[in-house]
Design a protein around this motif. Structure first.
Motif, PDB file in Angstrom:
ATOM      1  N   SER A 308       5.657  -9.828  -0.767  1.00 50.50           N
ATOM      2  CA  SER A 308       7.068  -9.684  -1.141  1.00 50.50           C
ATOM      3  C   SER A 308       7.402  -8.296  -1.691  1.00 50.50           C
ATOM      4  CB  SER A 308       7.433 -10.743  -2.197  1.00 50.50           C
ATOM      5  OG  SER A 308       6.620 -10.586  -3.360  1.00 50.50           O
ATOM      6  N   GLN A 309       6.462  -7.384  -1.598  1.00 51.09           N
ATOM      7  CA  GLN A 309       6.711  -6.035  -2.100  1.00 51.09           C
ATOM      8  C   GLN A 309       7.754  -5.320  -1.241  1.00 51.09           C
ATOM      9  OE1 GLN A 309       5.553  -4.320  -4.701  1.00 51.09           O
ATOM     10  NE2 GLN A 309       4.162  -5.869  -5.497  1.00 51.09           N
ATOM     11  N   LYS A 310       8.531  -4.453  -1.891  1.00 54.53           N
ATOM     12  CA  LYS A 310       9.509  -3.635  -1.187  1.00 54.53           C
ATOM     13  C   LYS A 310       8.840  -2.350  -0.710  1.00 54.53           C
ATOM     14  CE  LYS A 310      13.294  -6.104  -1.742  1.00 54.53           C
ATOM     15  NZ  LYS A 310      14.105  -6.608  -0.600  1.00 54.53           N
ATOM     16  N   LEU A 311       9.242  -1.883   0.472  1.00 52.92           N
ATOM     17  CA  LEU A 311       8.649  -0.669   1.038  1.00 52.92           C
ATOM     18  C   LEU A 311       9.716   0.343   1.382  1.00 52.92           C
ATOM     19  CD1 LEU A 311       5.899  -1.884   3.567  1.00 52.92           C
ATOM     20  CD2 LEU A 311       5.589  -0.939   1.278  1.00 52.92           C
ATOM     21  N   THR A 312       9.428   1.609   1.142  1.00 57.64           N
ATOM     22  CA  THR A 312      10.197   2.739   1.653  1.00 57.64           C
ATOM     23  C   THR A 312       9.188   3.730   2.246  1.00 57.64           C
ATOM     24  OG1 THR A 312      10.095   4.003  -0.419  1.00 57.64           O
ATOM     25  CG2 THR A 312      11.923   2.458  -0.166  1.00 57.64           C
ATOM     26  N   MET A 313       9.683   4.683   3.016  1.00 59.30           N
ATOM     27  CA  MET A 313       8.782   5.665   3.608  1.00 59.30           C
ATOM     28  C   MET A 313       8.075   6.484   2.533  1.00 59.30           C
ATOM     29  SD  MET A 313       8.458   5.402   6.816  1.00 59.30           S
ATOM     30  CE  MET A 313       7.475   6.888   6.952  1.00 59.30           C
ATOM     31  N   ALA A 314       8.724   6.669   1.396  1.00 59.02           N
ATOM     32  CA  ALA A 314       8.108   7.448   0.314  1.00 59.02           C
ATOM     33  C   ALA A 314       6.873   6.755  -0.243  1.00 59.02           C
ATOM     34  CB  ALA A 314       9.120   7.695  -0.797  1.00 59.02           C
ATOM     35  N   MET A 315       6.756   5.437  -0.040  1.00 58.17           N
ATOM     36  CA  MET A 315       5.614   4.682  -0.563  1.00 58.17           C
ATOM     37  C   MET A 315       4.441   4.652   0.414  1.00 58.17           C
ATOM     38  SD  MET A 315       7.652   1.381  -2.065  1.00 58.17           S
ATOM     39  CE  MET A 315       9.008   1.531  -3.229  1.00 58.17           C
ATOM     40  N   LEU A 316       4.594   5.231   1.588  1.00 53.01           N
ATOM     41  CA  LEU A 316       3.557   5.185   2.614  1.00 53.01           C
ATOM     42  C   LEU A 316       2.863   6.537   2.739  1.00 53.01           C
ATOM     43  CD1 LEU A 316       5.653   3.254   5.264  1.00 53.01           C
ATOM     44  CD2 LEU A 316       3.701   2.332   4.007  1.00 53.01           C
ATOM     45  N   VAL A 317       1.541   6.481   2.904  1.00 54.90           N
ATOM     46  CA  VAL A 317       0.749   7.706   3.066  1.00 54.90           C
ATOM     47  C   VAL A 317      -0.154   7.550   4.286  1.00 54.90           C
ATOM     48  CG1 VAL A 317       0.760   8.355   0.629  1.00 54.90           C
ATOM     49  CG2 VAL A 317      -1.009   6.813   1.475  1.00 54.90           C
ATOM     50  N   ALA A 318      -0.322   8.646   5.014  1.00 53.41           N
ATOM     51  CA  ALA A 318      -1.232   8.626   6.158  1.00 53.41           C
ATOM     52  C   ALA A 318      -2.654   8.384   5.677  1.00 53.41           C
ATOM     53  CB  ALA A 318      -1.133   9.943   6.919  1.00 53.41           C
ATOM     54  N   ASP A 319      -3.355   7.460   6.325  1.00 54.66           N
ATOM     55  CA  ASP A 319      -4.696   7.054   5.876  1.00 54.66           C
ATOM     56  C   ASP A 319      -5.725   7.484   6.923  1.00 54.66           C
ATOM     57  OD1 ASP A 319      -6.919   5.795   4.848  1.00 54.66           O
ATOM     58  OD2 ASP A 319      -5.823   3.991   4.241  1.00 54.66           O
ATOM     59  N   SER A 320      -6.233   8.700   6.775  1.00 49.42           N
ATOM     60  CA  SER A 320      -7.207   9.218   7.733  1.00 49.42           C
ATOM     61  C   SER A 320      -8.537   8.477   7.649  1.00 49.42           C
ATOM     62  CB  SER A 320      -7.431  10.714   7.501  1.00 49.42           C
ATOM     63  OG  SER A 320      -7.895  10.959   6.185  1.00 49.42           O
ATOM     64  N   GLY A 321      -8.898   8.035   6.451  1.00 45.30           N
ATOM     65  CA  GLY A 321     -10.144   7.277   6.300  1.00 45.30           C
ATOM     66  C   GLY A 321     -10.096   5.967   7.058  1.00 45.30           C
ATOM     67  N   LEU A 322      -8.976   5.272   6.962  1.00 42.36           N
ATOM     68  CA  LEU A 322      -8.818   4.024   7.690  1.00 42.36           C
ATOM     69  C   LEU A 322      -8.812   4.277   9.194  1.00 42.36           C
ATOM     70  CD1 LEU A 322      -8.256   0.993   7.850  1.00 42.36           C
ATOM     71  CD2 LEU A 322      -5.829   1.495   7.456  1.00 42.36           C
ATOM     72  N   GLU A 323      -8.212   5.356   9.620  1.00 48.28           N
ATOM     73  CA  GLU A 323      -8.179   5.688  11.039  1.00 48.28           C
ATOM     74  C   GLU A 323      -9.587   5.861  11.601  1.00 48.28           C
ATOM     75  OE1 GLU A 323      -5.883   8.837  14.019  1.00 48.28           O
ATOM     76  OE2 GLU A 323      -5.997   9.213  11.847  1.00 48.28           O
ATOM     77  N   LYS A 324     -10.464   6.506  10.819  1.00 43.57           N
ATOM     78  CA  LYS A 324     -11.851   6.683  11.266  1.00 43.57           C
ATOM     79  C   LYS A 324     -12.568   5.351  11.368  1.00 43.57           C
ATOM     80  CE  LYS A 324     -12.199  11.272   9.194  1.00 43.57           C
ATOM     81  NZ  LYS A 324     -12.808  12.073   8.104  1.00 43.57           N
ATOM     82  N   ARG A 325     -12.304   4.457  10.400  1.00 51.38           N
ATOM     83  CA  ARG A 325     -12.962   3.154  10.428  1.00 51.38           C
ATOM     84  C   ARG A 325     -12.467   2.329  11.612  1.00 51.38           C
ATOM     85  NH1 ARG A 325     -11.414   2.859   5.000  1.00 51.38           N
ATOM     86  NH2 ARG A 325     -10.530   0.777   5.256  1.00 51.38           N
ATOM     87  N   VAL A 326     -11.203   2.476  11.931  1.00 45.62           N
ATOM     88  CA  VAL A 326     -10.660   1.757  13.090  1.00 45.62           C
ATOM     89  C   VAL A 326     -11.362   2.210  14.366  1.00 45.62           C
ATOM     90  CG1 VAL A 326      -8.615   1.452  14.533  1.00 45.62           C
ATOM     91  CG2 VAL A 326      -8.407   1.306  12.054  1.00 45.62           C
TER      92      VAL A 326
END
Length: 349
Positions: A308-326
Protein backbone atom coordinates in the motif's frame (compact mmCIF):
# COMPACT_ATOMS: atom_id res chain seq x y z
CA UNK A 1 113.98 72.70 -41.46
CA UNK A 2 113.20 69.06 -42.08
CA UNK A 3 115.49 68.06 -39.20
CA UNK A 4 113.75 70.29 -36.72
CA UNK A 5 110.37 68.86 -37.73
CA UNK A 6 111.56 65.33 -37.20
CA UNK A 7 112.90 66.12 -33.75
CA UNK A 8 109.64 67.72 -32.75
CA UNK A 9 107.62 64.65 -33.76
CA UNK A 10 109.97 62.39 -31.80
CA UNK A 11 109.57 64.54 -28.67
CA UNK A 12 105.80 64.48 -28.93
CA UNK A 13 105.80 60.70 -29.33
CA UNK A 14 107.98 60.35 -26.23
CA UNK A 15 105.56 62.36 -24.09
CA UNK A 16 102.59 60.26 -25.22
CA UNK A 17 104.16 56.92 -24.24
CA UNK A 18 101.86 55.21 -21.68
CA UNK A 19 103.08 54.67 -18.14
CA UNK A 20 103.80 51.25 -16.74
CA UNK A 21 100.39 51.30 -14.98
CA UNK A 22 98.52 51.68 -18.25
CA UNK A 23 97.52 55.35 -17.50
CA UNK A 24 98.79 58.16 -19.74
CA UNK A 25 101.17 60.61 -18.01
CA UNK A 26 99.79 63.57 -19.91
CA UNK A 27 96.44 63.34 -18.05
CA UNK A 28 97.29 63.49 -14.35
CA UNK A 29 93.92 64.87 -13.35
CA UNK A 30 92.16 61.82 -14.80
CA UNK A 31 94.59 59.53 -12.95
CA UNK A 32 93.82 61.27 -9.68
CA UNK A 33 90.11 60.93 -10.35
CA UNK A 34 90.45 57.20 -10.91
CA UNK A 35 92.41 56.85 -7.68
CA UNK A 36 89.60 58.58 -5.83
CA UNK A 37 87.18 55.96 -7.08
CA UNK A 38 89.42 53.01 -6.25
CA UNK A 39 91.48 54.00 -3.23
CA UNK A 40 89.70 57.12 -1.96
CA UNK A 41 92.17 59.60 -3.46
CA UNK A 42 95.13 58.51 -1.34
CA UNK A 43 98.65 58.41 -2.71
CA UNK A 44 100.51 55.18 -3.33
CA UNK A 45 102.24 55.19 0.09
CA UNK A 46 99.00 55.55 1.97
CA UNK A 47 97.19 52.70 0.17
CA UNK A 48 99.12 49.79 1.83
CA UNK A 49 98.48 51.27 5.29
CA UNK A 50 94.76 51.47 4.59
CA UNK A 51 94.65 47.85 3.45
CA UNK A 52 96.35 46.71 6.64
CA UNK A 53 93.83 48.63 8.76
CA UNK A 54 90.92 47.09 6.88
CA UNK A 55 92.32 43.58 7.29
CA UNK A 56 92.78 44.13 11.05
CA UNK A 57 89.20 45.37 11.34
CA UNK A 58 87.79 42.32 9.53
CA UNK A 59 89.92 39.99 11.66
CA UNK A 60 88.65 41.66 14.82
CA UNK A 61 84.99 41.32 13.75
CA UNK A 62 85.49 37.64 12.91
CA UNK A 63 87.08 36.98 16.30
CA UNK A 64 84.21 38.73 18.13
CA UNK A 65 81.57 36.73 16.22
CA UNK A 66 83.40 33.51 17.08
CA UNK A 67 83.42 34.44 20.74
CA UNK A 68 79.67 35.18 20.66
CA UNK A 69 78.94 31.73 19.27
CA UNK A 70 80.25 30.14 22.44
CA UNK A 71 77.96 32.21 24.63
CA UNK A 72 74.85 30.42 25.96
CA UNK A 73 71.49 31.22 24.35
CA UNK A 74 69.35 33.30 26.63
CA UNK A 75 66.11 31.64 27.77
CA UNK A 76 62.80 32.93 26.45
CA UNK A 77 61.22 35.59 28.54
CA UNK A 78 58.86 34.21 31.16
CA UNK A 79 55.98 36.24 29.73
CA UNK A 80 56.36 34.54 26.35
CA UNK A 81 56.81 31.06 27.88
CA UNK A 82 53.54 31.40 29.80
CA UNK A 83 51.49 31.67 26.64
CA UNK A 84 51.31 27.86 26.12
CA UNK A 85 51.91 25.22 28.75
CA UNK A 86 53.76 22.74 26.51
CA UNK A 87 53.96 19.87 29.01
CA UNK A 88 50.25 19.95 29.85
CA UNK A 89 48.98 21.08 26.47
CA UNK A 90 47.17 17.79 25.78
CA UNK A 91 45.19 18.16 28.98
CA UNK A 92 43.87 21.62 28.17
CA UNK A 93 40.04 21.47 28.18
CA UNK A 94 38.23 22.07 24.92
CA UNK A 95 35.48 24.64 24.82
CA UNK A 96 32.68 25.56 22.44
CA UNK A 97 34.90 27.27 19.88
CA UNK A 98 36.71 23.97 19.19
CA UNK A 99 33.41 22.20 18.52
CA UNK A 100 33.37 23.14 14.85
CA UNK A 101 36.81 21.60 14.37
CA UNK A 102 35.68 18.29 15.87
CA UNK A 103 32.59 18.27 13.66
CA UNK A 104 34.81 18.83 10.62
CA UNK A 105 37.09 15.93 11.55
CA UNK A 106 34.06 13.66 12.08
CA UNK A 107 32.82 14.58 8.60
CA UNK A 108 36.26 13.73 7.18
CA UNK A 109 36.04 10.25 8.72
CA UNK A 110 32.57 9.79 7.21
CA UNK A 111 33.74 10.94 3.78
CA UNK A 112 36.79 8.64 3.80
CA UNK A 113 34.69 5.70 5.00
CA UNK A 114 32.13 6.17 2.24
CA UNK A 115 34.78 6.61 -0.45
CA UNK A 116 36.61 3.45 0.59
CA UNK A 117 33.54 1.27 0.86
CA UNK A 118 31.37 2.78 -1.85
CA UNK A 119 32.77 0.44 -4.46
CA UNK A 120 34.27 -2.25 -2.24
CA UNK A 121 31.00 -3.82 -1.08
CA UNK A 122 29.57 -3.85 -4.61
CA UNK A 123 32.75 -5.37 -6.01
CA UNK A 124 32.80 -8.20 -3.47
CA UNK A 125 29.12 -8.97 -4.06
CA UNK A 126 29.65 -9.05 -7.84
CA UNK A 127 32.63 -11.39 -7.49
CA UNK A 128 30.68 -13.70 -5.16
CA UNK A 129 27.72 -13.85 -7.55
CA UNK A 130 30.00 -14.62 -10.49
CA UNK A 131 31.76 -17.41 -8.58
CA UNK A 132 28.40 -18.86 -7.52
CA UNK A 133 27.34 -18.86 -11.14
CA UNK A 134 30.36 -20.58 -12.69
CA UNK A 135 31.63 -22.84 -9.90
CA UNK A 136 30.08 -25.87 -8.24
CA UNK A 137 30.97 -28.39 -5.56
CA UNK A 138 33.77 -28.09 -3.04
CA UNK A 139 35.75 -25.60 -5.10
CA UNK A 140 32.78 -23.23 -5.10
CA UNK A 141 32.29 -23.65 -1.36
CA UNK A 142 35.95 -22.84 -0.63
CA UNK A 143 36.00 -19.82 -2.96
CA UNK A 144 32.78 -18.42 -1.51
CA UNK A 145 34.09 -19.00 2.02
CA UNK A 146 37.16 -16.91 1.20
CA UNK A 147 34.98 -14.15 -0.26
CA UNK A 148 32.81 -14.31 2.86
CA UNK A 149 35.89 -13.56 5.01
CA UNK A 150 36.71 -10.56 2.84
CA UNK A 151 33.18 -9.20 3.19
CA UNK A 152 33.32 -9.57 6.98
CA UNK A 153 36.72 -7.84 7.09
CA UNK A 154 35.27 -4.89 5.16
CA UNK A 155 32.41 -4.65 7.64
CA UNK A 156 34.91 -4.74 10.53
CA UNK A 157 36.91 -1.86 9.03
CA UNK A 158 33.72 0.05 8.35
CA UNK A 159 32.71 -0.25 12.00
CA UNK A 160 36.13 0.87 13.24
CA UNK A 161 35.94 3.98 11.09
CA UNK A 162 32.42 4.62 12.34
CA UNK A 163 33.78 4.42 15.90
CA UNK A 164 36.07 7.38 15.19
CA UNK A 165 33.27 9.28 13.49
CA UNK A 166 30.68 8.68 16.24
CA UNK A 167 33.15 9.49 19.04
CA UNK A 168 34.09 12.84 17.52
CA UNK A 169 30.43 13.66 16.89
CA UNK A 170 29.64 12.89 20.54
CA UNK A 171 32.41 15.20 21.75
CA UNK A 172 31.12 17.89 19.42
CA UNK A 173 27.59 17.57 20.85
CA UNK A 174 29.02 17.77 24.36
CA UNK A 175 30.76 21.05 23.54
CA UNK A 176 27.65 22.45 21.84
CA UNK A 177 25.73 21.87 25.07
CA UNK A 178 28.20 24.17 26.78
CA UNK A 179 30.07 21.38 28.55
CA UNK A 180 33.86 21.39 28.56
CA UNK A 181 35.82 18.34 27.44
CA UNK A 182 38.68 17.46 29.79
CA UNK A 183 41.61 15.36 28.55
CA UNK A 184 40.34 15.32 24.96
CA UNK A 185 42.97 12.97 23.54
CA UNK A 186 42.62 10.35 26.29
CA UNK A 187 38.83 10.57 26.12
CA UNK A 188 38.89 10.15 22.35
CA UNK A 189 41.23 7.14 22.37
CA UNK A 190 39.37 5.39 25.21
CA UNK A 191 35.96 5.86 23.57
CA UNK A 192 37.15 4.57 20.19
CA UNK A 193 38.75 1.55 21.85
CA UNK A 194 35.60 0.86 23.87
CA UNK A 195 33.33 0.92 20.81
CA UNK A 196 35.69 -1.27 18.81
CA UNK A 197 36.05 -3.88 21.55
CA UNK A 198 32.29 -4.00 22.11
CA UNK A 199 31.80 -4.77 18.43
CA UNK A 200 34.38 -7.56 18.33
CA UNK A 201 32.92 -9.12 21.47
CA UNK A 202 29.61 -9.70 19.69
CA UNK A 203 28.67 -13.01 18.10
CA UNK A 204 28.86 -13.46 14.33
CA UNK A 205 25.10 -13.12 13.99
CA UNK A 206 25.02 -9.87 15.94
CA UNK A 207 27.95 -8.40 14.00
CA UNK A 208 26.82 -9.29 10.50
CA UNK A 209 23.25 -10.63 10.63
CA UNK A 210 21.69 -7.16 10.64
CA UNK A 211 24.24 -5.50 8.36
CA UNK A 212 22.52 -4.56 5.10
CA UNK A 213 25.55 -5.22 2.89
CA UNK A 214 26.14 -8.67 4.35
CA UNK A 215 22.47 -9.61 4.02
CA UNK A 216 22.51 -8.60 0.35
CA UNK A 217 25.77 -10.52 -0.11
CA UNK A 218 24.32 -13.79 1.21
CA UNK A 219 20.98 -13.33 -0.53
CA UNK A 220 22.68 -12.66 -3.87
CA UNK A 221 24.65 -15.89 -3.69
CA UNK A 222 21.53 -17.88 -2.82
CA UNK A 223 19.52 -16.29 -5.65
CA UNK A 224 22.14 -17.24 -8.23
CA UNK A 225 22.45 -20.79 -6.97
CA UNK A 226 18.71 -21.31 -6.43
CA UNK A 227 16.71 -19.34 -9.01
CA UNK A 228 13.01 -19.08 -8.25
CA UNK A 229 13.41 -20.40 -4.69
CA UNK A 230 12.35 -18.36 -1.66
CA UNK A 231 15.34 -16.86 0.13
CA UNK A 232 15.59 -18.20 3.69
CA UNK A 233 16.16 -15.95 6.72
CA UNK A 234 19.70 -14.65 7.13
CA UNK A 235 20.18 -16.69 10.28
CA UNK A 236 20.04 -19.82 8.16
CA UNK A 237 23.38 -18.73 6.70
CA UNK A 238 25.03 -17.93 10.06
CA UNK A 239 25.44 -20.72 12.64
CA UNK A 240 24.13 -19.97 16.11
CA UNK A 241 26.77 -19.27 18.80
CA UNK A 242 26.70 -19.00 22.56
CA UNK A 243 25.04 -15.71 23.42
CA UNK A 244 22.65 -15.78 20.46
CA UNK A 245 18.92 -16.07 20.96
CA UNK A 246 17.33 -19.21 19.64
CA UNK A 247 15.94 -19.00 16.13
CA UNK A 248 12.39 -19.05 17.50
CA UNK A 249 13.02 -16.12 19.86
CA UNK A 250 15.10 -13.96 17.53
CA UNK A 251 12.96 -10.96 16.64
CA UNK A 252 15.62 -9.36 14.41
CA UNK A 253 15.67 -12.12 11.86
CA UNK A 254 16.16 -10.77 8.33
CA UNK A 255 15.30 -12.78 5.26
CA UNK A 256 12.47 -15.02 4.18
CA UNK A 257 11.79 -12.93 1.07
CA UNK A 258 11.04 -14.06 -2.45
CA UNK A 259 12.91 -12.69 -5.44
CA UNK A 260 11.79 -14.16 -8.74
CA UNK A 261 13.29 -11.35 -10.86
CA UNK A 262 9.94 -10.67 -12.52
CA UNK A 263 8.41 -7.23 -12.83
CA UNK A 264 4.99 -7.01 -11.05
CA UNK A 265 3.72 -4.84 -13.92
CA UNK A 266 4.84 -6.79 -17.00
CA UNK A 267 5.22 -10.22 -15.32
CA UNK A 268 8.38 -10.59 -17.39
CA UNK A 269 12.03 -10.70 -16.31
CA UNK A 270 13.20 -7.34 -15.00
CA UNK A 271 14.80 -5.00 -17.52
CA UNK A 272 16.81 -1.98 -16.39
CA UNK A 273 15.35 -2.49 -12.90
CA UNK A 274 14.50 0.37 -10.57
CA UNK A 275 13.93 -0.21 -6.85
CA UNK A 276 11.67 1.74 -4.53
CA UNK A 277 13.45 3.41 -1.61
CA UNK A 278 10.28 3.14 0.50
CA UNK A 279 9.03 -0.43 0.10
CA UNK A 280 11.99 -2.10 -1.63
CA UNK A 281 10.03 -3.53 -4.54
CA UNK A 282 11.68 -3.57 -7.97
CA UNK A 283 10.20 -2.87 -11.39
CA UNK A 284 11.33 -2.74 -14.99
CA UNK A 285 12.44 0.83 -15.67
CA UNK A 286 10.21 1.44 -18.70
CA UNK A 287 7.13 -0.13 -17.10
CA UNK A 288 7.29 1.88 -13.87
CA UNK A 289 7.85 5.13 -15.78
CA UNK A 290 4.72 4.51 -17.83
CA UNK A 291 2.80 3.59 -14.66
CA UNK A 292 3.77 6.86 -12.92
CA UNK A 293 3.58 9.09 -15.98
CA UNK A 294 0.35 10.80 -14.93
CA UNK A 295 0.33 10.14 -11.21
CA UNK A 296 -0.92 12.75 -8.67
CA UNK A 297 1.63 14.80 -6.67
CA UNK A 298 1.50 12.42 -3.72
CA UNK A 299 2.16 9.40 -5.99
CA UNK A 300 0.34 6.22 -6.90
CA UNK A 301 0.01 3.00 -4.95
CA UNK A 302 2.80 0.48 -5.44
CA UNK A 303 1.74 -1.98 -8.19
CA UNK A 304 3.09 -4.94 -6.20
CA UNK A 305 0.25 -7.06 -4.84
CA UNK A 306 -0.40 -6.45 -1.15
CA UNK A 307 1.72 -3.26 -0.92
CA UNK A 308 0.00 0.00 0.00
CA UNK A 309 3.01 2.30 -0.19
CA UNK A 310 2.79 5.39 -2.38
CA UNK A 311 5.33 5.75 -5.19
CA UNK A 312 6.73 8.68 -7.17
CA UNK A 313 9.64 8.72 -9.60
CA UNK A 314 11.71 10.53 -6.97
CA UNK A 315 11.45 7.42 -4.76
CA UNK A 316 12.90 5.10 -7.42
CA UNK A 317 16.60 4.46 -8.03
CA UNK A 318 18.31 2.48 -10.76
CA UNK A 319 19.52 -0.82 -9.27
CA UNK A 320 22.62 -1.97 -11.14
CA UNK A 321 23.32 -4.69 -8.58
CA UNK A 322 19.91 -6.23 -9.12
CA UNK A 323 20.38 -6.01 -12.88
CA UNK A 324 23.56 -8.09 -12.62
CA UNK A 325 21.80 -10.69 -10.50
CA UNK A 326 18.97 -10.89 -13.01
CA UNK A 327 21.43 -11.60 -15.82
CA UNK A 328 23.22 -14.26 -13.78
CA UNK A 329 19.94 -15.93 -12.80
CA UNK A 330 18.73 -15.91 -16.39
CA UNK A 331 22.01 -17.39 -17.59
CA UNK A 332 21.90 -20.12 -14.95
CA UNK A 333 18.27 -20.93 -15.75
CA UNK A 334 19.13 -21.21 -19.44
CA UNK A 335 22.05 -23.47 -18.66
CA UNK A 336 19.88 -25.73 -16.49
CA UNK A 337 17.31 -25.90 -19.28
CA UNK A 338 19.95 -26.84 -21.83
CA UNK A 339 21.27 -29.57 -19.54
CA UNK A 340 17.74 -30.88 -19.04
CA UNK A 341 17.16 -31.04 -22.80
CA UNK A 342 20.44 -32.88 -23.25
CA UNK A 343 19.42 -35.44 -20.62
CA UNK A 344 16.07 -35.97 -22.38
CA UNK A 345 17.82 -36.57 -25.70
CA UNK A 346 20.04 -39.19 -24.10
CA UNK A 347 17.03 -41.01 -22.66
CA UNK A 348 15.28 -41.06 -26.05
CA UNK A 349 18.32 -42.52 -27.71
Amino acid sequence: MPVASSSKRKSTRSRREPSSDGIEDENPSQRAGNNDDVEGGEDEEEQPRRRVKQEKKVHKQTREESEHEDEPVHAIDDDEDDRIDIKNFCDQPLDKKEGGKLAGIAQDWEMIRKQIHQGSFSLVKDVANSLADVMEGDHADQALSDIDKIMKALIDIDHEMQSHEVTLSGMHQQLMRGESVEGAIDLYEKEVKKRTEEFYDKTTRKKYGSHEQYVQFKQGIFEVQNPGVNIPPINDFIPREEGDESDDEDGLEIGGVTQDFKCPITFMMLENPMTSSTCGHAFSGGAIRDYLKQCPPNGRSCPTAGCSQKLTMAMLVADSGLEKRVRLAARRAQRDEDNSDADDDEVIE
